[in-house]
Design a protein around this motif. Structure first.
Motif, PDB file in Angstrom:
ATOM      1  N   SER A 132      24.905 106.244  66.237  1.00 13.41           N
ATOM      2  CA  SER A 132      23.845 107.201  65.933  1.00 13.41           C
ATOM      3  C   SER A 132      24.253 108.621  66.344  1.00 13.41           C
ATOM      4  O   SER A 132      24.905 108.824  67.359  1.00 13.41           O
ATOM      5  CB  SER A 132      22.572 106.802  66.677  1.00 13.41           C
ATOM      6  OG  SER A 132      21.629 107.833  66.562  1.00 13.41           O
TER       7      SER A 132
ATOM      8  N   ASP B  35      21.883 110.816  66.817  1.00 15.47           N
ATOM      9  CA  ASP B  35      20.668 111.355  67.424  1.00 15.47           C
ATOM     10  C   ASP B  35      20.527 110.913  68.876  1.00 15.47           C
ATOM     11  O   ASP B  35      21.047 109.886  69.274  1.00 15.47           O
ATOM     12  CB  ASP B  35      19.440 110.886  66.640  1.00 15.47           C
ATOM     13  CG  ASP B  35      19.453 111.443  65.230  1.00 15.47           C
ATOM     14  OD1 ASP B  35      19.837 112.619  65.081  1.00 15.47           O
ATOM     15  OD2 ASP B  35      19.111 110.698  64.298  1.00 15.47           O
TER      16      ASP B  35
ATOM     17  N   LYS C 283      17.924 109.396  71.106  1.00 10.50           N
ATOM     18  CA  LYS C 283      16.716 108.662  70.744  1.00 10.50           C
ATOM     19  C   LYS C 283      15.627 108.790  71.797  1.00 10.50           C
ATOM     20  O   LYS C 283      15.901 109.022  72.970  1.00 10.50           O
ATOM     21  CB  LYS C 283      17.085 107.196  70.523  1.00 10.50           C
ATOM     22  CG  LYS C 283      18.007 107.044  69.324  1.00 10.50           C
ATOM     23  CD  LYS C 283      18.285 105.613  69.000  1.00 10.50           C
ATOM     24  CE  LYS C 283      19.049 105.556  67.680  1.00 10.50           C
ATOM     25  NZ  LYS C 283      19.879 104.372  67.609  1.00 10.50           N
TER      26      LYS C 283
END
Ligand code: ZN
Length: 346
Positions: A111, A113, A115
């Protein structure tokens, strides 16, 4: 201050570090500036300075137990929030728990991002008791990779920080942050390093013609070093414009799409500079083909921006690269534009 690779220090960060330690106000700092010049390293050194157990100096001592724990990536009072996709490249691959480990096990794409679950964990961490009694430090890099929910989760703690909690955020694009996050932090601007300093640093890393790769990377030495390590050298870069103009695809077809797009954007920019009589920024002037017209370059620039917006699309890469290079050739060489047409890879 040691670089991410642990080899050579990043000399251009010494002054910003001193400034930040001298002028900081409040418990949260936001480092912002171009990427590829050591935002993460500066944030980490600030965290180390806050946790350092040697009495006050301009920078962390590097030898106390606390400094050693930070260097070993295992300080109990430091939590580093990174997107999974950055962990390995920054040498911070220790936090493989929960979702990260699951993602790794399932071979999902890491990912990009930060989270909300990770931010919640960081909030809990900031509220817990300091293990060594100096501070609790949360480092967030890059802060713009938190979505609105994740950022709002952090915001409450930034507004009312628990006792010893301190925060250092880094960010390449402050505009992408919630204004409320920005306003809670003391800004630490980071500018592009001096060219001579950065070139000397690259030369120390055995990069040939460092000033060429430095310009290619827009003045960002760490990015230039990454390119060099991935096989892009000054000769390849200098040859690129005329290679594209001549329609020789060569090794460019094998470049990752984001790098190819970046190179073509820079080529388009520099060709436009040349067409206006201005100095190019990314390529040596002699490397650029002559004769391109501004309307053709403008149209090309728009096409490139459009493609960039869809860069995450699962393109057929060889077809895409060929199409991009054909487009580039047409824009750069008016003669080539006749009798050729742009094919879309979509
Ligand atoms: Zn220390």
């Amino acid at each position: 201050m040691v670089g991410a690779d642990g080899l050579l220090p990043l000399p251009w960060l010494a002054q910003p570090l001193q400034n930040a330690l001298r002028t900081q106000r409040g418990h949260a700092l936001l480092i912002h500036g171009p990427q590829g010049i050591g935002q993460f390293e500066l944030a980490l050194t600030l965290a180390q300075a806050w946790l350092c157990e040697t009495e006050p100096t301009a920078q962390p001592c590097g030898v106390c137990a606390s400094c050693r724990l930070v260097q070993a990536r295992s300080h109990p009072d430091l939590l580093v929030l990174l997107p999974e996709a950055l962990r390995e490249s920054l040498g911070w691959d220790s936090g493989e728990e929960g979702a990260d480990a699951e993602a790794k096990a399932s071979k999902a794409k890491p990912s990009k991002d930060i989270k909300v679950e990770a931010v919640r964990k960081a909030v809990g961490f900031a509220q817990s008791t300091s293990a060594r009694g100096r501070a609790k430090v949360v480092l967030v890099h890059p802060a713009e990779r938190m979505n609105a929910i994740a950022a709002n989760t952090l915001l409450k703690t930034l507004e009312e920080p628990p006792g010893l909690a301190r925060f250092v955020l880094s960010c390449g694009a402050p505009d992408a942050l919630l204004p409320t996050i920005r306003s809670r932090c003391h800004a630490v601007p980071l500018a592009l390093p001096d060219t001579h300093l950065a070139s000397a640093w690259l030369a120390g890393h055995k990069v040939a013609q460092p000033e060429v790769l430095l310009a290619a990377a827009g003045g960002q030495p760490m990015e230039a070093l990454e390119w060099a390590r991935e096989g892009v050298d000054a000769v390849t870069w200098t040859r690129l414009p005329k290679q594209v103009a001549a329609g020789e695809v060569g090794t460019l077809a094998a470049w990752p799409l984001p790098r190819l797009l970046d190179a073509l954007h820079k080529l388009c920019h520099d060709a436009a500079c040349l067409a206006c009589g201005a100095a190019p920024r990314y390529f040596p002037p002699a490397a650029l083909p002559r004769g391109a017209t501004l309307p053709a370059l403008n149209a090309w620039s728009k096409e490139l921006s459009r493609t960039l917006r869809h860069a995450e699309h699962p393109w057929n890469l060889p077809v895409m690269a060929e199409s991009l290079l054909l487009q580039a050739r047409q824009a750069l060489t008016p003669a080539a534009a006749q009798g050729l047409s742009v094919h879309s890879a979509r």
